[in-house]
Design a protein around this motif. Structure first.
Motif, PDB file in Angstrom:
ATOM      1  N   ALA A 185      49.685 106.671  42.705  1.00 15.50           N
ATOM      2  CA  ALA A 185      48.119 106.924  42.295  1.00 15.50           C
ATOM      3  C   ALA A 185      47.684 108.091  41.935  1.00 15.50           C
ATOM      4  CB  ALA A 185      47.535 106.081  43.366  1.00 15.50           C
ATOM      5  N   ASN A 186      47.836 109.037  42.914  1.00 14.42           N
ATOM      6  CA  ASN A 186      47.341 110.390  42.828  1.00 14.42           C
ATOM      7  C   ASN A 186      48.239 111.246  41.578  1.00 14.42           C
ATOM      8  OD1 ASN A 186      45.134 111.108  44.606  1.00 14.42           O
ATOM      9  ND2 ASN A 186      46.790 110.241  45.883  1.00 14.42           N
ATOM     10  N   LEU A 187      49.600 111.068  41.617  1.00 14.05           N
ATOM     11  CA  LEU A 187      50.121 111.628  40.403  1.00 14.05           C
ATOM     12  C   LEU A 187      49.584 111.072  39.008  1.00 14.05           C
ATOM     13  CD1 LEU A 187      53.841 112.237  41.421  1.00 14.05           C
ATOM     14  CD2 LEU A 187      52.012 113.635  41.712  1.00 14.05           C
ATOM     15  N   ALA A 188      49.475 109.689  38.955  1.00 16.43           N
ATOM     16  CA  ALA A 188      48.873 109.131  37.797  1.00 16.43           C
ATOM     17  C   ALA A 188      47.682 109.621  37.194  1.00 16.43           C
ATOM     18  CB  ALA A 188      48.995 107.467  37.908  1.00 16.43           C
ATOM     19  N   VAL A 189      46.719 109.635  38.203  1.00 12.11           N
ATOM     20  CA  VAL A 189      45.367 110.111  37.876  1.00 12.11           C
ATOM     21  C   VAL A 189      45.147 111.650  37.713  1.00 12.11           C
ATOM     22  CG1 VAL A 189      42.999 110.559  38.864  1.00 12.11           C
ATOM     23  CG2 VAL A 189      44.208 108.267  39.215  1.00 12.11           C
ATOM     24  N   ALA A 190      46.064 112.408  38.460  1.00 14.74           N
ATOM     25  CA  ALA A 190      46.369 113.910  38.184  1.00 14.74           C
ATOM     26  C   ALA A 190      47.068 113.999  36.547  1.00 14.74           C
ATOM     27  CB  ALA A 190      47.186 114.718  39.014  1.00 14.74           C
ATOM     28  N   LEU A 191      47.727 113.012  36.141  1.00 13.82           N
ATOM     29  CA  LEU A 191      48.353 113.297  35.009  1.00 13.82           C
ATOM     30  C   LEU A 191      47.366 113.078  33.888  1.00 13.82           C
ATOM     31  CD1 LEU A 191      51.703 111.801  35.331  1.00 13.82           C
ATOM     32  CD2 LEU A 191      51.522 114.132  34.503  1.00 13.82           C
ATOM     33  N   ALA A 192      46.608 111.975  33.966  1.00  6.97           N
ATOM     34  CA  ALA A 192      45.218 111.761  33.182  1.00  6.97           C
ATOM     35  C   ALA A 192      44.581 112.928  33.058  1.00  6.97           C
ATOM     36  CB  ALA A 192      44.747 110.395  33.570  1.00  6.97           C
ATOM     37  N   LYS A 193      44.099 113.455  34.012  1.00  2.00           N
ATOM     38  CA  LYS A 193      43.127 114.498  34.055  1.00  2.00           C
ATOM     39  C   LYS A 193      43.756 115.754  33.301  1.00  2.00           C
ATOM     40  CE  LYS A 193      40.987 115.785  37.993  1.00  2.00           C
ATOM     41  NZ  LYS A 193      41.092 116.049  39.400  1.00  2.00           N
ATOM     42  N   ALA A 194      44.967 115.701  33.349  1.00  2.00           N
ATOM     43  CA  ALA A 194      45.766 117.043  32.368  1.00  2.00           C
ATOM     44  C   ALA A 194      45.678 116.560  31.087  1.00  2.00           C
ATOM     45  CB  ALA A 194      47.000 117.144  33.018  1.00  2.00           C
ATOM     46  N   GLY A 195      45.543 115.311  30.724  1.00  2.69           N
ATOM     47  CA  GLY A 195      45.336 114.952  29.063  1.00  2.69           C
ATOM     48  C   GLY A 195      46.231 113.966  28.713  1.00  2.69           C
ATOM     49  N   HIS A 196      47.169 113.493  29.464  1.00  2.00           N
ATOM     50  CA  HIS A 196      48.274 112.591  29.354  1.00  2.00           C
ATOM     51  C   HIS A 196      47.534 111.076  29.206  1.00  2.00           C
ATOM     52  CE1 HIS A 196      51.117 115.779  29.596  1.00  2.00           C
ATOM     53  NE2 HIS A 196      50.606 116.100  30.620  1.00  2.00           N
ATOM     54  N   LYS A 197      48.329 110.162  28.365  1.00  2.00           N
ATOM     55  CA  LYS A 197      47.927 108.657  28.435  1.00  2.00           C
ATOM     56  C   LYS A 197      48.715 108.059  29.535  1.00  2.00           C
ATOM     57  CE  LYS A 197      46.943 108.809  23.643  1.00  2.00           C
ATOM     58  NZ  LYS A 197      47.491 108.446  22.622  1.00  2.00           N
ATOM     59  N   VAL A 198      48.414 107.584  30.597  1.00  2.00           N
ATOM     60  CA  VAL A 198      49.048 107.538  31.509  1.00  2.00           C
ATOM     61  C   VAL A 198      48.839 105.781  32.151  1.00  2.00           C
ATOM     62  CG1 VAL A 198      49.546 107.794  34.098  1.00  2.00           C
ATOM     63  CG2 VAL A 198      48.777 109.540  32.699  1.00  2.00           C
ATOM     64  N   GLY A 199      49.816 105.284  32.193  1.00  3.51           N
ATOM     65  CA  GLY A 199      50.060 103.867  32.913  1.00  3.51           C
ATOM     66  C   GLY A 199      50.456 103.673  34.309  1.00  3.51           C
ATOM     67  N   LEU A 200      50.131 103.077  35.141  1.00  4.54           N
ATOM     68  CA  LEU A 200      50.566 102.608  36.324  1.00  4.54           C
ATOM     69  C   LEU A 200      51.010 101.493  36.568  1.00  4.54           C
ATOM     70  CD1 LEU A 200      51.374 103.858  39.267  1.00  4.54           C
ATOM     71  CD2 LEU A 200      48.974 103.590  40.042  1.00  4.54           C
ATOM     72  N   LEU A 201      52.184 101.168  36.683  1.00  6.81           N
ATOM     73  CA  LEU A 201      52.548  99.613  37.063  1.00  6.81           C
ATOM     74  C   LEU A 201      52.990  99.651  38.459  1.00  6.81           C
ATOM     75  CD1 LEU A 201      53.651  96.926  36.350  1.00  6.81           C
ATOM     76  CD2 LEU A 201      55.747  97.742  35.634  1.00  6.81           C
ATOM     77  N   ASP A 202      52.318  98.746  39.219  1.00  4.00           N
ATOM     78  CA  ASP A 202      52.296  98.516  40.566  1.00  4.00           C
ATOM     79  C   ASP A 202      53.549  97.441  40.645  1.00  4.00           C
ATOM     80  OD1 ASP A 202      52.203  97.948  43.261  1.00  4.00           O
ATOM     81  OD2 ASP A 202      50.346  97.229  43.341  1.00  4.00           O
ATOM     82  N   ALA A 203      54.785  97.753  40.958  1.00  3.81           N
ATOM     83  CA  ALA A 203      55.813  96.831  40.745  1.00  3.81           C
ATOM     84  C   ALA A 203      56.134  96.337  42.490  1.00  3.81           C
ATOM     85  CB  ALA A 203      57.314  97.483  40.336  1.00  3.81           C
ATOM     86  N   ASP A 204      55.291  96.741  43.450  1.00  4.26           N
ATOM     87  CA  ASP A 204      55.337  96.272  44.504  1.00  4.26           C
ATOM     88  C   ASP A 204      54.831  94.719  44.687  1.00  4.26           C
ATOM     89  OD1 ASP A 204      55.649  95.518  47.153  1.00  4.26           O
ATOM     90  OD2 ASP A 204      54.902  97.308  48.154  1.00  4.26           O
TER      91      ASP A 204
END
Ligand SMILES: Nc1ncnc2c1ncn2[C@@H]1O[C@H](COP(=O)(O)OP(=O)(O)OP(=O)(O)O)[C@@H](O)[C@H]1O
Ligand SMILES: [Mg+2]
Length: 276
Positions: A39-58
């Motif tokens: 969750a934190n890496l996904a949001v950090a990557l989005a803050k850095a300007g990337h288009k990010v998807g997080l798939l919760d595969a659990d």
């Protein structure tokens, strides 16, 4: 596109590529912080300007909706739209099943469900997708490895010996599936005290040790900080709620490290059944 070895008796299906880079966040061990890191890496990557998807595969214990404040999200139409939270796109089994509903699936059903997370969800044009994996080295790991054109896997461990051993099994599981290992993250590495001293609650250095033993890169450490847990339970990741803290900065540095590793990782060569 090539396919990885299928379940016994199944035909290989083409690998799915819902993003330019697809990274599994995994560990053989439960409770080490995979979902928190994802969750934190996904949001950090989005803050850095990337288009990010997080798939919760659990699919057995989906936590991402709570951790990202999307537990009330209920997609309606057939081509399911992902939730848009904290600058990322999110999809989770938690959007489809009630919290009091148990999910008991065997391998092939799980395989189908995991593939539907791509075929039935209307993801945007993503630069990177992170996949929050369930613990262990079982069917879900197989299903994800066989369904996605994974750029690689990031292994999360705690510093202590028992966590290293389980994380190693998770790491080797991906290797067996020909998935490149992007590196190891040590979570809950130490607790920073108000006077600046550090307490090694779970020991220290296990992540580096694991990376050395397995011959992969050590990506970095995340300290133990109650703000991380508060952020997770409250639906606002610490990189958003407390962006200047040491722990948030460590997530941001790790996001850069993971992205850079994914950038340099050569594409996986075709794998055929005869190779395993
Ligand atoms: N660095 C940290 N500091 C403080 N608490 C943390 C940290 N990392 C994770 N936690 C907390 O530890 C608990 C377990 O984390 P999390 O659910 O992310 O682990 P997991 O590996 O995804 O677990 P599971 O195997 O059940 O999926 C959560 O309550 C989370 O808030
Ligand atoms: Mg989890």
């Amino acid at each position: 596109m090539s396919a990885r070895p299928p379940f016994p008796g199944q035909q290989p299906a083409p690998l799915l590529a819902p993003a330019k880079k697809i990274i599994a966040i995994a560990s053989g061990k439960g409770g080490v912080g995979k979902s928190t890191v994802a969750a934190n890496l996904a949001v950090a990557l989005a803050k850095a300007g990337h288009k990010v998807g997080l798939l919760d595969a659990d699919i057995y214990g989906p936590n991402a909706p709570i951790m990202l404040g999307a537990e009330d999200y209920a997609p309606v139409n057939n081509k399911l739209p992902p939730a848009h939270v904290h600058g990322i796109e999110l999809f989770s089994m938690g959007f489809i099943v009630r919290p009091d509903q148990a999910i008991i699936w065997r391998g092939p059903m799980l395989d189908k469900a995991i593939r539907q997370f791509v075929t039935d969800v209307a993801w945007g044009d993503l630069d990177v997708m992170l996949i929050d994996m369930p613990p262990g080295t079982g069917d879900a790991q197989l299903a994800v490895s066989q369904s996605f054109a994974l750029t690689g896997a990031v292994i999360v461990t705690l510093p202590q010996v028992v966590s290293q051993a389980d994380a190693r099994r998770g790491l080797e599981g991906f290797r067996e599936m020909q998935v490149p290992i992007l590196g190891v993250i040590e979570n809950m590495s130490y607790m920073l005290m108000p006077d600046g001293s550090k307490i090694d609650v779970f020991g220290h250095g296990g992540g580096k040790q694991l990376a050395r033993d397995a011959g992969v890169e050590f990506l970095g450490e995340v300290p133990l900080d109650p703000q991380v847990r508060i952020g997770g339970d409250g639906g606002v990741p610490v990189v958003v709620s407390q962006p200047e803290t040491a722990v948030a900065l460590s997530f941001e540095a790790l996001a850069r490290a993971v992205y850079d590793r994914a950038d340099t990782e050569p594409a996986d060569g075709p794998v055929t059944i005869s190779e395993i």
